[in-house]
Motif scaffolding. Structure first.
Motif, mmCIF file in Angstrom:
data_model
loop_
_atom_site.group_PDB
_atom_site.id
_atom_site.type_symbol
_atom_site.label_atom_id
_atom_site.label_comp_id
_atom_site.label_asym_id
_atom_site.label_seq_id
_atom_site.Cartn_x
_atom_site.Cartn_y
_atom_site.Cartn_z
ATOM 1 N N SER A 36 0.887 -1.221 0.123
ATOM 2 C CA SER A 36 -0.109 0.094 0.024
ATOM 3 C C SER A 36 0.680 1.395 -0.046
ATOM 4 N N GLY A 37 0.367 2.302 -0.098
ATOM 5 C CA GLY A 37 1.032 3.657 -0.198
ATOM 6 C C GLY A 37 0.803 4.440 -1.194
ATOM 7 N N THR A 38 1.641 5.642 -1.332
ATOM 8 C CA THR A 38 1.922 6.381 -2.581
ATOM 9 C C THR A 38 3.274 6.693 -2.712
ATOM 10 N N PHE A 39 3.602 7.013 -4.279
ATOM 11 C CA PHE A 39 5.071 7.442 -4.482
ATOM 12 C C PHE A 39 4.796 8.246 -5.636
ATOM 13 N N THR A 40 6.290 8.823 -6.063
ATOM 14 C CA THR A 40 6.165 9.575 -7.280
ATOM 15 C C THR A 40 7.334 9.033 -8.080
ATOM 16 N N LEU A 41 6.774 8.760 -9.388
ATOM 17 C CA LEU A 41 7.626 8.373 -10.306
ATOM 18 C C LEU A 41 8.347 9.580 -11.218
ATOM 19 N N GLU A 42 9.670 9.426 -11.564
ATOM 20 C CA GLU A 42 10.216 10.466 -12.262
ATOM 21 C C GLU A 42 10.894 10.102 -13.457
ATOM 22 N N VAL A 43 10.936 10.823 -14.426
ATOM 23 C CA VAL A 43 11.727 10.488 -15.866
ATOM 24 C C VAL A 43 13.023 11.104 -15.640
ATOM 25 N N LEU A 44 14.195 10.427 -16.075
ATOM 26 C CA LEU A 44 15.499 10.894 -15.995
ATOM 27 C C LEU A 44 16.011 10.721 -17.346
ATOM 28 N N PRO A 45 16.858 11.609 -18.042
ATOM 29 C CA PRO A 45 17.252 12.916 -17.502
ATOM 30 C C PRO A 45 15.666 13.767 -18.160
ATOM 31 N N TYR A 46 15.261 14.625 -17.401
ATOM 32 C CA TYR A 46 14.407 15.660 -17.684
ATOM 33 C C TYR A 46 14.911 16.958 -18.416
ATOM 34 N N ASP A 47 15.166 17.027 -19.689
ATOM 35 C CA ASP A 47 15.496 18.098 -20.370
ATOM 36 C C ASP A 47 14.429 19.131 -20.978
ATOM 37 N N PRO A 48 14.115 20.326 -20.373
ATOM 38 C CA PRO A 48 13.063 21.015 -20.792
ATOM 39 C C PRO A 48 12.877 21.285 -22.301
ATOM 40 N N SER A 49 13.632 20.977 -23.029
ATOM 41 C CA SER A 49 13.886 21.279 -24.186
ATOM 42 C C SER A 49 13.217 20.176 -25.293
#
Length: 453
Positions: free
Chosen positions: A225-238
């Motif tokens: 159970s629970g919550t978490f956050t997935l993140e994409v790497l590398p995050y290049d804003p271009s």
């Protein structure tokens, strides 16, 4: 009982007793270290060398108290950060012989702040749309007399590679041998502030041709159970990042919050990066599978395990799962090699060198699903074996200058005790820095009995 020599005012005799083994002496050493810098970092070696701890003892020691500072691991290789003010920090490093080195750290000056830049920006770099290695990086500012160490970490495996340790140049042409992983590049700048040497760590820049997903904060994607956050790497804003969700719908952005109690959020997550403008596909991440189930890892024996040095102790790590697993041992926060296995894992590790051990398993095809065991602390003690001791006795008005011991044990402290009839007191001590070392105590001349313990 130790070995006894007599210096008497009655007559001359030579007297030697062979005693039984005794426990090694342990003591606390208090060291004041005022060479830290606020906002800077310390290497463990800065402190341990300052305290003159024999190098042969370091691998069997570990940091046991941190005073709120941040340690990259608990071994003698740790990088220490979080020195944010001039107030004293008291931290401790414990050796396998029971000796503890207690450091009081003060930071009288403030380290300078440095940035690692790519094209004038600290943003991550996704090498797409014609981009390739090498990537030009530079440190800013560039004060005269500074030197630059350059490192890069594989984001997925955690392994760190050293590019340079003392480069005079603030420019770095980053060109790794393997161009496929996602890297996190950073620099440590050695510089001078008010006559004191400081080290500052820059920001890290993620650089890659490919994409990967990570859990913010490092948790597992398979939990009950629970919550978490997935993140994409590398995050290049271009670039434009598009997530494909378990439901088949899409969303954009850098992160995605997952609630394991919501069945629609369980399943595969994939991210694609597209060029802007043009909307051409640049890179696609491997899928990450999120599940509301718990993977478990066990270690046996668990808890605190006292162990006399030289005695064997095997730890067993185990796990059972529905799919193939990889596993690794972690000692004092430092990862051992990752090993592939099937769905049933049983691994035995020799823990006779002591330390804190954790067993970790992860799904082979979905490595963000992992589990770690509770820690096992193997606390070494030393029983000092009987040593060959030589020397002669003498008469009043003379001295004994040849009380020697041989074949010593690393980390054991040997004491020359003196007794004039009113009780034994220590007059000299010596700690062996390596197995087999010999030592001759300084000359003694007071009338009484001398014992080596």
């Amino acid at each position: 009982m130790g070995y006894r020599f007599l210096l008497t005012n009655l007559f001359c005799i030579s007297f030697l007793l062979f005693g039984a083994s005794e426990a090694a002496f342990a003591k606390d050493h208090y060291i004041n270290y005022d060479k830290a810098c606020q906002g800077g970092i310390l290497y463990s070696s800065d402190l341990l060398q300052f305290a003159s701890i024999p190098p042969g003892l370091l691998d069997k020691g570990r940091w046991v108290s941190d005073a709120g500072l941040e340690f990259s691991n608990t071994s003698h290789t740790a990088v220490i950060s979080g020195i944010n003010n001039s107030n004293p920090y008291v931290i401790g490093f414990s050796l396998h012989n029971g000796d503890k080195y207690i450091f009081t750290i003060t930071a009288p000056v403030t380290a300078n702040t440095f940035s690692l830049l790519s094209g004038g920006s600290t943003d991550p770099v996704l090498l797409g749309a014609g981009g390739d290695y090498p990537v030009a990086l530079n440190v800013n500012p560039e004060p005269a007399g500074s030197s630059y160490a350059y490192y890069y970490q594989n984001v997925e495996t955690g392994s760190v590679t050293t590019h340079a340790t003392a480069s005079p140049s603030a420019a770095w042409s980053f060109d790794p041998v393997d161009d496929q992983p996602i890297y996190s590049a950073y620099s440590v700048v050695t510089h001078t502030v008010s006559g004191q040497t400081c080290r500052s760590m820059t920001n890290a820049i993620e650089i890659s041709k490919n994409l990967t997903l990570k859990v913010v904060g490092g948790g597992s994607v398979c939990q009950a159970s629970g919550t978490f956050t997935l993140e994409v790497l590398p995050y290049d804003p271009s670039f434009n990042y598009v997530w494909t969700l378990p439901s088949g719908s899409t969303s954009t952005g850098r992160t995605r919050t997952v609630n394991l109690s919501n069945p629609s959020q369980l399943g595969n997550y994939t991210v694609r990066a597209y060029s802007m403008p043009g909307n051409s596909l640049v890179a696609t991440s491997d899928p990450v599978t999120v599940g509301a189930y718990a993977l478990n890892a066990a270690i046996n024996p668990a808890g605190t395990q006292p162990l006399c040095e030289g005695m064997p102790l095997d730890l067993t790590g185990s796990a059972t799962h529905s799919v193939n697993l990889d596993y690794r041992w972690v000692r004092n926060g430092v990862d051992e090699a990752l090993i592939s296995s099937g769905p049933v894992v049983n691994s035995t590790l020799d823990a006779s060198d002591g330390g804190e051990f954790v067993f970790r398993v992860q799904e082979t095809s979905n490595p963000l699903c992992y589990a770690t065991s509770l820690p096992t602390n193997v606390e070494l003690t030393i029983a000092a074996a009987q040593m060959p001791v030589t020397g002669t006795s003498a008469c009043e008005g003379s001295s004994i200058s040849n009380i020697s011991l041989g074949n010593s044990q690393v980390g054991v402290t040997y004491r020359l005790m003196y007794n004039d009839g009113s009780g034994a007191v220590m007059v000299q001590e010596w700690m062996s820095e390596a197995d087999g070392q010999t030592h001759t105590f300084s000359s003694v001349s007071a009338v009484g009995t001398y014992t080596v313990e």
